[in-house]
Design a protein around this motif. Structure first.
Motif, PDB file in Angstrom:
ATOM      1  N   MET A   1       0.849  -1.202   0.000  1.00 16.38           N
ATOM      2  CA  MET A   1       0.000   0.000   0.000  1.00 16.38           C
ATOM      3  C   MET A   1       0.880   1.246   0.000  1.00 16.38           C
ATOM      4  O   MET A   1       1.846   1.331   0.745  1.00 16.38           O
ATOM      5  CB  MET A   1      -0.908   0.001   1.229  1.00 16.38           C
ATOM      6  N   TYR A   2       0.553   2.193  -0.867  1.00 21.02           N
ATOM      7  CA  TYR A   2       1.374   3.390  -0.996  1.00 21.02           C
ATOM      8  C   TYR A   2       1.229   4.285   0.228  1.00 21.02           C
ATOM      9  O   TYR A   2       0.122   4.546   0.700  1.00 21.02           O
ATOM     10  CB  TYR A   2       0.976   4.164  -2.250  1.00 21.02           C
ATOM     11  N   GLU A   3       2.381   4.748   0.762  1.00 18.22           N
ATOM     12  CA  GLU A   3       2.384   5.639   1.919  1.00 18.22           C
ATOM     13  C   GLU A   3       2.495   7.083   1.445  1.00 18.22           C
ATOM     14  O   GLU A   3       3.513   7.508   0.898  1.00 18.22           O
ATOM     15  CB  GLU A   3       3.564   5.299   2.843  1.00 18.22           C
ATOM     16  N   ARG A   4       1.446   7.858   1.661  1.00 17.74           N
ATOM     17  CA  ARG A   4       1.431   9.238   1.197  1.00 17.74           C
ATOM     18  C   ARG A   4       2.186  10.164   2.153  1.00 17.74           C
ATOM     19  O   ARG A   4       2.181   9.953   3.359  1.00 17.74           O
ATOM     20  CB  ARG A   4      -0.014   9.729   1.081  1.00 17.74           C
ATOM     21  N   THR A   5       2.785  11.184   1.566  1.00 13.64           N
ATOM     22  CA  THR A   5       3.404  12.231   2.377  1.00 13.64           C
ATOM     23  C   THR A   5       2.336  13.263   2.745  1.00 13.64           C
ATOM     24  O   THR A   5       1.235  13.285   2.169  1.00 13.64           O
ATOM     25  CB  THR A   5       4.533  12.929   1.611  1.00 13.64           C
ATOM     26  N   ASP A   6       2.661  14.135   3.676  1.00 11.30           N
ATOM     27  CA  ASP A   6       1.716  15.175   4.073  1.00 11.30           C
ATOM     28  C   ASP A   6       1.361  16.085   2.895  1.00 11.30           C
ATOM     29  O   ASP A   6       0.200  16.482   2.731  1.00 11.30           O
ATOM     30  CB  ASP A   6       2.301  16.015   5.211  1.00 11.30           C
TER      31      ASP A   6
ATOM     32  N   GLU B   1       1.380  15.290  -0.249  1.00  5.83           N
ATOM     33  CA  GLU B   1       0.534  14.540  -1.174  1.00  5.83           C
ATOM     34  C   GLU B   1      -0.904  14.467  -0.666  1.00  5.83           C
ATOM     35  O   GLU B   1      -1.857  14.611  -1.451  1.00  5.83           O
ATOM     36  CB  GLU B   1       1.109  13.139  -1.380  1.00  5.83           C
ATOM     37  N   ILE B   2      -1.075  14.263   0.621  1.00  4.91           N
ATOM     38  CA  ILE B   2      -2.415  14.229   1.210  1.00  4.91           C
ATOM     39  C   ILE B   2      -3.134  15.549   0.964  1.00  4.91           C
ATOM     40  O   ILE B   2      -4.306  15.584   0.566  1.00  4.91           O
ATOM     41  CB  ILE B   2      -2.333  13.918   2.719  1.00  4.91           C
TER      42      ILE B   2
ATOM     43  N   ASP C   1      -3.120   6.782  -5.939  1.00  5.75           N
ATOM     44  CA  ASP C   1      -2.023   6.017  -5.330  1.00  5.75           C
ATOM     45  C   ASP C   1      -1.273   5.217  -6.381  1.00  5.75           C
ATOM     46  O   ASP C   1      -0.036   5.105  -6.338  1.00  5.75           O
ATOM     47  CB  ASP C   1      -2.570   5.074  -4.257  1.00  5.75           C
TER      48      ASP C   1
ATOM     49  N   GLU D   1       2.699   5.925  -7.061  1.00  8.49           N
ATOM     50  CA  GLU D   1       3.641   4.826  -6.848  1.00  8.49           C
ATOM     51  C   GLU D   1       4.410   4.481  -8.117  1.00  8.49           C
ATOM     52  O   GLU D   1       5.601   4.186  -8.062  1.00  8.49           O
ATOM     53  CB  GLU D   1       2.890   3.602  -6.351  1.00  8.49           C
TER      54      GLU D   1
END
Length: 376
Positions: free
Chosen positions: A1-6, A8-9, A174, A178
């Motif tokens: 699962m892709y981990e988003r940065t702040d 990106e959110i 996502d 990614e």
């Protein structure tokens, strides 16, 4: 699962909130709808390496369906059996704009509302590029013009409910973040310390182990060497007479055989009262030998500036120095720092002066490469 940065959110919220509403909370999506979402993801994934714009088209179609749901309540619900024929019967395709044929998708509902994918695609291009995914294709005119080839993808997006489309958009975003390689060469994660302005403004210039004027002369060497790298410098220790090296000023800058610039360095305020004492000899050298002279001074009043200018000498005070350095790139100002170190170590040959400057550099930028030589 892709981990988003702040960041990106935040960007995702800015992209989707105009269409789904701020703080949209999706309902739970049924298994039958999860199957449609998976079909869209597989559709995009199977074509993505050949045509990256397919990702944008899937987002375009889902967002167009969402925007139409704001005026058509039936579009908020799952329409699992919806066909392409039924879709185009309910939403009329706009084929002309004025006298020109429309090559992108715009759907008309109830004779009043028109929603197209062109502006949506523009926002998607901007979204991915703002997050340094520069490989996402920017040709939104071409991207949206391909829509008719992918009507099987279009109907899948229109079958989804509002919550299903929201989940699909999240998964597609996502997918793109990614798989689209981040262009790390256009930005920096952290700001590099600009040491040369720090030294000019904040470095103490007096020390018991250093001759007066030493630091300001090092600053002058740093500035002119970084600004004129094509010139060769003739310079000696402070308080060394220029006649010993047949110099005209404190720093003479040559291009081959030609003396291009001669610089006299004075770490003091220049006025009419002290002009002759501080710069009189330099004035004679410049006017008598047709030299381009620069008076590199702490500050200067208007009367003294005018007299120097009349003699062909360019006054260059610290406030002008700061304005000039402010627009330098990092590499250029760093070259000035290294030239200062060179001057202190190899011209002045004053190890304590070098150590003092390195201590200042270490305090401002602990990662600076000159600190290899620093011993506290």
């Amino acid at each position: 699962m892709y981990e988003r940065t702040d960041s990106e959110i935040e960007a995702i919220q800015e992209l989707l909130s105009p269409h789904f509403g701020t703080g949209f909370e999706p309902d739970e999506v049924a298994n039958s709808e999860q199957i449609i979402i998976q079909q869209v993801l597989e559709y995009v994934g199977s074509r993505f390496t050949r045509m990256k714009y397919i990702l944008g088209l899937a987002l375009d179609f889902a967002i167009v369906a969402q925007r139409l749901s704001n005026v058509d309540d039936s579009a908020k619900e799952l329409r699992e059996q919806l066909t392409i024929e039924e879709l185009f019967k309910r939403y009329q395709v706009v084929t002309e704009r004025g006298e020109q044929q429309a090559n992108t998708l715009t759907l008309k509902f109830a004779q009043s509302t028109q929603v197209g994918i062109r502006r949506i695609e523009e926002s998607i291009v901007q979204f991915f590029h703002s997050l340094n995914r520069s490989k996402y294709p920017s040709a939104y005119v071409y991207n949206t013009g391909q829509w008719q080839k992918f009507q099987d993808l279009l109907i899948l997006c229109f079958r989804l409910s509002e919550s299903g489309r929201f989940q699909l958009c999240q998964k597609l975003i996502d997918f793109g973040l990614e798989r689209l390689q981040k262009n790390i060469f256009v930005t920096r994660e952290s700001l590099r310390v600009r040491l040369f302005p720090e030294i000019i403004n904040n470095y103490p210039r007096s020390d018991p182990d250093e001759n007066g004027g030493l630091v300001f002369q090092a600053i002058a060497c740093g500035y002119f060497k970084a600004d004129r790298p094509h010139l060769s410098f003739v310079v000696d220790k402070v308080r060394t007479g220029s006649s010993r090296q047949r110099r005209f000023g404190d720093i003479d800058c040559y291009y081959g055989l030609d003396l291009e610039i001669s610089i006299e360095v004075k770490d003091c305020h220049i006025s009419l009262k002290n002009l002759k004492q501080q710069l009189g000899s330099f004035q004679k050298q410049v006017t008598g030998n047709q030299i381009l002279g620069v008076a590199f001074v702490l500050s200067i009043n208007s009367e003294a500036r005018s007299l120097l200018s009349d003699d062909g000498i360019i006054p260059f005070a610290q406030d002008e120095l700061i304005r000039s350095v402010r627009i330098w790139d990092w590499q250029k100002q760093d070259a000035a720092v290294h030239e200062m170190l060179h001057y202190l170590a190899h011209v002045e040959q004053n190890p304590s002066a070098v150590a003092r400057l390195l201590a200042f550099i270490g305090d401002r930028d602990p990662e600076h490469n000159s600190l290899t030589y620093y011993q506290s």
